[in-house]
Design an enzyme around this catalytic site. Structure first.
Site, mmCIF file in Angstrom:
data_model
loop_
_atom_site.group_PDB
_atom_site.id
_atom_site.type_symbol
_atom_site.label_atom_id
_atom_site.label_comp_id
_atom_site.label_asym_id
_atom_site.label_seq_id
_atom_site.Cartn_x
_atom_site.Cartn_y
_atom_site.Cartn_z
ATOM 1 N NE ARG A 102 15.694 18.779 2.424
ATOM 2 C CZ ARG A 102 16.614 18.882 1.474
ATOM 3 N NH1 ARG A 102 16.267 18.849 0.197
ATOM 4 N NH2 ARG A 102 17.883 19.013 1.781
ATOM 5 C CG HIS B 130 20.786 22.919 2.125
ATOM 6 N ND1 HIS B 130 19.644 22.272 1.715
ATOM 7 C CD2 HIS B 130 21.375 23.355 0.973
ATOM 8 C CE1 HIS B 130 19.539 22.316 0.391
ATOM 9 N NE2 HIS B 130 20.577 22.976 -0.082
ATOM 10 C CD GLU C 31 22.162 18.149 -3.676
ATOM 11 O OE1 GLU C 31 23.035 18.936 -4.069
ATOM 12 O OE2 GLU C 31 21.111 17.965 -4.290
ATOM 13 C CG ASN D 142 18.279 16.327 -2.887
ATOM 14 O OD1 ASN D 142 17.331 15.897 -2.240
ATOM 15 N ND2 ASN D 142 19.108 17.240 -2.402
ATOM 16 C CE1 TYR E 44 16.860 20.410 -8.793
ATOM 17 C CE2 TYR E 44 18.247 19.013 -7.438
ATOM 18 C CZ TYR E 44 17.347 20.049 -7.549
ATOM 19 O OH TYR E 44 16.927 20.725 -6.436
ATOM 20 C CD GLU F 228 17.344 19.877 -3.060
ATOM 21 O OE1 GLU F 228 17.851 20.166 -4.168
ATOM 22 O OE2 GLU F 228 17.904 20.098 -1.979
HETATM 23 C C1 BGC Z 1 20.732 21.931 -3.803
HETATM 24 C C2 BGC Z 1 19.949 23.217 -3.763
HETATM 25 C C3 BGC Z 1 20.047 23.916 -5.099
HETATM 26 C C4 BGC Z 1 19.438 23.024 -6.150
HETATM 27 C C5 BGC Z 1 19.430 23.608 -7.550
HETATM 28 C C6 BGC Z 1 20.554 21.156 -5.064
HETATM 29 O O1 BGC Z 1 21.778 20.631 -5.449
HETATM 30 O O2 BGC Z 1 20.444 21.141 -2.670
HETATM 31 O O3 BGC Z 1 20.436 24.006 -2.718
HETATM 32 O O4 BGC Z 1 19.450 25.166 -5.084
HETATM 33 O O5 BGC Z 1 20.149 21.813 -6.211
HETATM 34 O O6 BGC Z 1 20.713 23.806 -8.023
#
Ligand code: BGC
Length: 443
Positions: free
Chosen positions: A84, A121, A162, A286, A288, A358
């Site tokens: 990607r 992006h 995002e 995505n 985290y 992601e």
């Molecule tokens: C984004 C990336 C970023 C990553 C880590 C995501 O929100 O798509 O561009 O580098 O998080 O912060």
């Protein structure tokens, strides 16, 4: 501190045949070659003193533009099914700009790696503005041009990355380009990106695409306590981060009370929602970390490198008792299971198959056992969601390379591959070897 017991020892569960393993990057964060494209809002923002913490720019970044062959070789060695990357709109607008993506896509196909381009992006061409409705129409024109050129070799497309973060960080809080601090007056930027998404889906369909998705950022929102004021604040945050972007895309509706805040007459917004709700072939997530949210505390809050102003109707609280990445983000793999099963429950059969577009973490060092532990935990958490019945078709690690981490500059390293930003030398980290083994095993 990584220790040996941070290393995963248990066998990884099996994933279905055809599950897509991949890695992600974005144009502005890796390409460099700034002189060979038009300026974007990020160039102007970066040029303002104090905007990027280490004072760096993305003018060279990983110099992927010139070194893409080496990077494609790294992808081939890694053995991933898919890559990607994002297409830079300002580069496509420049003479010869699309030729680069033509070469990249050819190289990926020759290496047996499926190209999965994201069409936006965050690097909006300078002079364009998401507060303007017309930007959505301009985006659709650009998408048609890209699809016309690459569509013979690209099957899988991502419209936007995002829009929530781009709205929040770029337009509401001013910590990303274009650097506006509009708080809730930033909502038109969200609506116009969503409209751009819907128009892009139509443009891609018109070009024959049958495998189209979006990459939205999502995470569970945990109330700070059972106190009704905390619960209400958490619900509101969930609305802003999750529902405001998933509901219109998946159901063609804004959550209650949001449509009225969007630009245009009620009739116009309703017509836009028809476009925004164009059916997708899959939905990109995505992920985290979760966010713990409580009632406002009447003071500024430092959160993940961002200062949140006191006047927001919520406050972000620390998630205690968890390891933290170098960015200070808590490591909560089961948040991914919770998120995906929650989405399945919330959206039912409106949720198409999901792809994790992601997932990753920032850590220093080549012997990055913390990253391995993070990824291992999240891949298992993903599998648990699949066992619970969520239809997940792929998983992409953020990121292939250490890169320009937006307002953090080069200080945060998310790559499976280390980049020396002086020599631009690439060195695979321990996590690269771990992911290669996982991909082999996964098949
Ligand atoms: C984004 C990336 C970023 C990553 C880590 C995501 O929100 O798509 O561009 O580098 O998080 O912060």
């Amino acid at each position: 501190m990584a220790t040996d017991d941070a290393m995963p020892a248990r066998p990884m569960p099996r994933f279905p045949d055809g599950f897509l393993w991949g890695v992600s990057t974005s144009a502005h964060q890796i390409e460099g070659a700034a002189g060979l494209r038009g300026p974007s809002v990020w160039d102007a923002f970066t040029a303002e003193p104090g905007r990027v913490k280490d004072g760096s720019t993305a003018d060279v970044a990983c110099d992927h533009y010139h070194r893409y062959r080496e990077d494609v070789a790294l992808l081939a060695d890694l053995g991933v099914d898919a890559y990607r990357f994002s297409v830079s709109w300002p580069r496509v607008d420049s003479p010869g700009g699309l030729d680069f993506y033509d070469r990249l896509v050819d190289a990926l196909c020759a290496a047996g790696v499926r190209p999965v381009p994201t069409l936006f992006h965050w690097d909006l061409p300078a002079g364009l503005d998401w507060l303007e409705r017309d930007t959505a129409a301009r985006f659709a024109e650009y998408v048609s041009v890209v699809a016309g050129r690459l569509g013979d070799r690209v099957g899988k497309w991502i419209t936007l990355n995002e829009p929530a973060e781009h709205t929040l960080l770029g337009h509401a809080l001013g910590v990303h380009a274009p650097g506006r601090k509009l708080l809730f007056d930033a909502l038109p930027a969200a609506h116009h990106q969503l409209l751009a998404h819907g128009l892009a889906v139509r443009a891609l369909r018109a070009a024959g695409a049958t495998d189209v998705g979006i990459a939205n950022s999502h995470g569970p929102v945990w109330p700070a306590s059972d106190d009704p004021a905390d619960r209400e604040a958490a619900e509101f945050y969930d609305l802003l981060l999750n529902r405001m972007f998933a509901d219109p895309v998946l159901t063609g509706r804004y959550p209650e009370g949001i449509g009225e805040l969007m630009p245009g007459s009620p009739g116009q917004v309703a017509a836009d929602l028809e476009i925004i709700g164009e059916p997708l072939d899959w939905y990109g997530v995505n992920y985290y970390a979760p966010t713990r949210v409580g009632a406002p505390q009447g003071a500024e809050i430092e959160f993940g490198g961002v200062t949140l102003p006191a006047e927001l109707p919520f406050s972000v609280r620390e998630i205690e008792g968890r390891p933290l990445t170098d960015f200070g983000w808590p490591v909560v793999p089961e948040g991914l299971t919770e998120l995906l099963t929650g989405f399945r429950d919330r959206y039912g059969d409106r949720l198409p198959p999901v792809v994790i577009t992601e997932n990753g973490c920032s850590y220093e060092g080549l012997d990055d056992r913390d990253r391995i532990a993070y990824l291992d935990g999240h891949v298992r958490a993903l599998h648990r969601a699949m066992e619970a019945g969520v239809d997940v078709r792929g998983y992409f690690v953020w990121s292939l390379l250490d890169n320009f981490e937006w307002a953090e500059g080069y200080a945060r390293r998310f790559g499976l591959v280390h980049v020396d930003f002086t020599t631009l030398e690439r060195t695979p980290k321990a996590s690269y070897g771990w992911f290669r083994d996982l991909v082999r095993h996964g098949r």
